[in-house]
Design an enzyme around this catalytic site. Sequence first.
Site, PDB file in Angstrom:
ATOM      1  N   LYS A 128     101.963  77.400 -39.453  1.00  0.00           N
ATOM      2  CA  LYS A 128     100.693  78.033 -39.066  1.00  0.00           C
ATOM      3  C   LYS A 128     100.213  77.291 -37.832  1.00  0.00           C
ATOM      4  CE  LYS A 128      95.934  78.834 -40.314  1.00  0.00           C
ATOM      5  NZ  LYS A 128      94.787  78.312 -41.080  1.00  0.00           N
ATOM      6  N   GLY A 131      87.063  82.538 -41.565  1.00  0.00           N
ATOM      7  CA  GLY A 131      85.753  83.153 -41.370  1.00  0.00           C
ATOM      8  C   GLY A 131      85.299  84.082 -42.478  1.00  0.00           C
TER       9      GLY A 131
END
Lengths: 274, 67
Positions: free
Chosen positions: A108, A197
């Site tokens: 990632k 988020g």
Amino acid sequence: MNVRDDRVETTPHLMLYGSAVTSRLLMGTAGYPSPAILSTAVAAAGVEVITVSLRRETAGDHRGARFFDFLNGLGVRLLPNTAGCRTAREAITTAQMARELFATDWIKLEVIGNDDTLQPDVFGLVEAADVLCRDGFKVFPYTTEDLSVAERLQRAGCSVIMPWGAPIGTGRGLMHRRALESLRGYFPDVVLVVDAGLGAPSHACEAMEIGFDAVLLNTAIAQAGDPAAMAAAFGEAVRAGRRAFDAGLMPPRDMAVPSTPVAGTPFFELDPKP
Amino acid sequence: MSQTVIVNGRPIATTSINLAALLEDQGYGAARVATALNGVFVPAQQRATTAINAGDTVEIVSARQGG
């Protein structure tokens, strides 16, 4: 007629660089009250991929060894991150260390450009993705919703792209939904994951309803009053959103349309009196 | 002869001449760690042949929770 993009594949499995994954919820492992609660949360959501990181190890501390033992007990696939890296060079070196440490070529990729918003440095991100893809890594880049950047990442060799929903840890949901929808429409064949988020299961459901392939989140589960229950709620929301997308959502309309048939309505005047 | 290198951000004095010896000297033993020297990844099998010099920076990392 519905709003589903037929070009977007609706396979029951999420394909990540050739690996089939059933759960479309990817979960971070940081900030949980305890390892036991993390373990319960992973099980409650049925998560199959979790993110991990690398940090400095103190001699004799054995923190890394203890965490490896814990990870082995989870039986899930690991997605190491380059969290905290601020340059392409740092991210590349961290990815190389992660590949050796975790024995996986999945990474990632995070290159952070701003301390306050933790937004990606998209220039460093593309640079690092290019180097890592050529080095055989399977790159999961954490990026913005910018379409041109996503195109550069795809060109570099990324078949998974992970735009943010909102800045990391803010829980704001999909701040730029229209741009995310544009990405979905523009990249029907790329695996798109909303990363970061998301604050509520409804945010995850919304991401799945607009056709994203998966969501990745950490804080909303880890910081919940009951992380295991919240993990289960996110899991259900992701499944509901995906199922709704597959079913084909109705298009939004500006004006009302009666759902009950008009024909035969009592007191309905065919020729209204003047 | 002792020389000073920076290990995980802290200066230390060592007589080790390569990375494998430094890890042993610092007490890492068989710990499952990954290493970088001056910002460049050093695979485990190359630690014994990777010389360290005064002023070098060494990163020694292991697994942690992450998002």
